[in-house]
Scaffold this active site. Structure first.
Site, PDB file in Angstrom:
ATOM      1  N   ASP A  66       0.820  -1.206   0.000  1.00 27.52           N
ATOM      2  CA  ASP A  66       0.000   0.000   0.000  1.00 27.52           C
ATOM      3  C   ASP A  66       0.861   1.267   0.000  1.00 27.52           C
ATOM      4  O   ASP A  66       1.981   1.244   0.497  1.00 27.52           O
ATOM      5  CB  ASP A  66      -0.864  -0.041   1.265  1.00 27.52           C
ATOM      6  CG  ASP A  66      -2.197   0.632   1.064  1.00 27.52           C
ATOM      7  OD1 ASP A  66      -2.409   1.218  -0.015  1.00 27.52           O
ATOM      8  OD2 ASP A  66      -3.023   0.588   1.992  1.00 27.52           O
TER       9      ASP A  66
ATOM     10  N   HIS B 253       2.830   3.538  -8.824  1.00 29.12           N
ATOM     11  CA  HIS B 253       2.670   2.110  -9.132  1.00 29.12           C
ATOM     12  C   HIS B 253       3.937   1.574  -9.796  1.00 29.12           C
ATOM     13  O   HIS B 253       4.396   0.470  -9.518  1.00 29.12           O
ATOM     14  CB  HIS B 253       1.471   1.887 -10.062  1.00 29.12           C
ATOM     15  CG  HIS B 253       0.160   2.260  -9.437  1.00 29.12           C
ATOM     16  ND1 HIS B 253      -0.154   1.962  -8.131  1.00 29.12           N
ATOM     17  CD2 HIS B 253      -0.918   2.911  -9.941  1.00 29.12           C
ATOM     18  CE1 HIS B 253      -1.372   2.405  -7.863  1.00 29.12           C
ATOM     19  NE2 HIS B 253      -1.853   2.992  -8.945  1.00 29.12           N
TER      20      HIS B 253
ATOM     21  N   LEU C 173      12.454 -19.630  -4.424  1.00 30.25           N
ATOM     22  CA  LEU C 173      11.283 -18.896  -3.941  1.00 30.25           C
ATOM     23  C   LEU C 173      10.086 -19.041  -4.886  1.00 30.25           C
ATOM     24  O   LEU C 173      10.239 -18.943  -6.102  1.00 30.25           O
ATOM     25  CB  LEU C 173      11.645 -17.403  -3.825  1.00 30.25           C
ATOM     26  CG  LEU C 173      10.519 -16.462  -3.423  1.00 30.25           C
ATOM     27  CD1 LEU C 173      10.306 -16.485  -1.917  1.00 30.25           C
ATOM     28  CD2 LEU C 173      10.797 -15.036  -3.875  1.00 30.25           C
TER      29      LEU C 173
HETATM   30  C1  V07 Z   1       1.648  -3.948  -9.750  1.00 34.02           C
HETATM   31  C2  V07 Z   1       3.355  -2.646  -8.476  1.00 34.02           C
HETATM   32  C3  V07 Z   1       3.475  -3.068  -7.039  1.00 34.02           C
HETATM   33  C4  V07 Z   1       2.660  -2.198  -6.117  1.00 34.02           C
HETATM   34  C5  V07 Z   1       1.204  -2.473  -6.143  1.00 34.02           C
HETATM   35  C6  V07 Z   1       0.383  -2.004  -7.324  1.00 34.02           C
HETATM   36  C7  V07 Z   1       1.099  -1.797  -8.617  1.00 34.02           C
HETATM   37  C8  V07 Z   1       4.142  -6.368 -10.233  1.00 34.02           C
HETATM   38  C9  V07 Z   1       3.081  -6.964 -10.878  1.00 34.02           C
HETATM   39  C10 V07 Z   1       3.039  -8.284 -11.495  1.00 34.02           C
HETATM   40  C11 V07 Z   1       1.875  -9.038 -11.504  1.00 34.02           C
HETATM   41  C12 V07 Z   1       1.843 -10.307 -12.062  1.00 34.02           C
HETATM   42  C13 V07 Z   1       2.994 -10.826 -12.579  1.00 34.02           C
HETATM   43  C14 V07 Z   1       4.167 -10.121 -12.598  1.00 34.02           C
HETATM   44  C15 V07 Z   1       4.187  -8.835 -12.048  1.00 34.02           C
HETATM   45  C16 V07 Z   1       2.028  -6.059 -10.768  1.00 34.02           C
HETATM   46  C17 V07 Z   1      -0.048  -5.143 -10.951  1.00 34.02           C
HETATM   47  C18 V07 Z   1       0.347  -4.036 -10.225  1.00 34.02           C
HETATM   48  C19 V07 Z   1      -1.451  -5.244 -11.454  1.00 34.02           C
HETATM   49  F1  V07 Z   1       2.987 -12.065 -13.103  1.00 34.02           F
HETATM   50  N1  V07 Z   1       3.783  -5.203  -9.748  1.00 34.02           N
HETATM   51  N2  V07 Z   1       2.492  -4.974 -10.059  1.00 34.02           N
HETATM   52  N3  V07 Z   1       0.767  -6.157 -11.215  1.00 34.02           N
HETATM   53  N4  V07 Z   1       2.033  -2.843  -9.011  1.00 34.02           N
END
Ligand code: V07
Length: 264
Positions: A38, A55, A149
């Site tokens: 968050d 983000h 991991l």
């Molecule tokens: C997202 C970055 C981290 C903070 C929270 C919101 C924004 C990595 C992924 C991701 C998801 C699936 C995957 C590989 C990477 C991601 C979303 C948002 C929607 F297989 N960060 N991140 N996906 N944020």
């Protein structure tokens, strides 16, 4: 002279991080860490940047924390990337978020493979955009034999929906006659959740000062230690993770010898 001073300082910092890591590894490392990431929007706001910049920065933190978790010997790391509630955000923000899995994997998949990390996902896959599904599917396929991991992305995930889905699966088996109502127990329910392959989290971290679960892993967190911090997710670094792990280890030490029910 100034250069020397600056170098010495940064060496000291690296040294102490390495020291902290090796200290932590001498004690029990949480087998599964779950994180509610968050504060990305607030991080951006503080810098007069658009929310999406937060983000994007948060995505880099996922990489950093994954590397350290793997190095510490954590078995599984679950990160809450997108909740079923997040669809209510402005369309442009949602569109940007749905591109992040591709960007993350496009940039970091080679190093995840090299680090022996296995990528998995929990959440409703079907209603994600095609391009997001494809990126995640490819990464899961490319890392499925990895033994380090387990990096579990909670993507389009909501815990109550997960429990509803589990109950539907169980009810169907009862209707078909392959299961009796008396067969329903805690283990059976756990086996029908999206985390059926993972142990329950030992440590939950939530950043940015909010102190609630927001529909995250309600069943699985029944016995988990909680760590709340005011640090915003993009600012959460290696030392912050070590703070959380050390706190977990202190609590664990206090319960030394006690198992199961006695702990509660
Ligand atoms: C997202 C970055 C981290 C903070 C929270 C919101 C924004 C990595 C992924 C991701 C998801 C699936 C995957 C590989 C990477 C991601 C979303 C948002 C929607 F297989 N960060 N991140 N996906 N944020």
């Amino acid at each position: 002279m100034l250069h020397k001073l600056i170098r010495r300082k940064s060496e000291r910092q690296t040294q102490s991080l390495a020291e902290r890591i090796s200290q932590s590894k001498k004690e029990q490392i949480p087998g599964h860490i779950a994180i509610i990431m968050d504060g990305n929007g607030r991080w951006a706001k503080k810098r007069a940047l658009p929310r999406v910049a937060g983000h994007h920065e948060g995505m880099k933190t996922v990489r950093k924390i994954t590397r350290l978790a793997n190095e510490l010997g954590v078995g599984a790391l679950t990160v809450y990337a997108f909740s079923t509630e997040n669809w209510k955000r402005p369309k442009l923000e949602v569109d940007f978020l749905m591109r992040l899995p591709e960007e993350f994997l496009g940039t970091y998949l080679p190093e995840l493979i090299e680090q022996n990390v296995r990528v998995v996902m929990m959440g409703e896959n079907d209603t994600l955009p095609r391009h997001t599904q494809e990126a995640v599917r490819k990464a899961m396929l490319a890392t499925k034999e990895n033994t380090g991991l387990v990096l579990n992305f909670a993507l389009n995930y909501g815990s109550r929906a997960e429990i509803v889905q589990a109950l539907q699966k169980i009810s169907k088996q009862i209707k078909e006659g392959t299961l009796e109502p008396d067969d329903i127990n805690e283990d059976l329910i756990s086996q029908h959740l999206m985390t059926c392959e993972l142990p329950e989290p030992d440590l939950l971290i939530r950043t940015s000062g909010e102190v609630r679960l927001s529909n995250f892993m309600l069943w699985q967190l029944a016995y988990t230690e909680f760590w709340f911090t005011d640090t915003l997710w993009p600012d959460f670094d290696e030392n912050c993770l070590l703070d959380a792990v050390e706190s977990y280890q202190t609590r664990n030490r206090r319960f030394g010898g006690l198992k199961g029910e006695e702990k509660n």
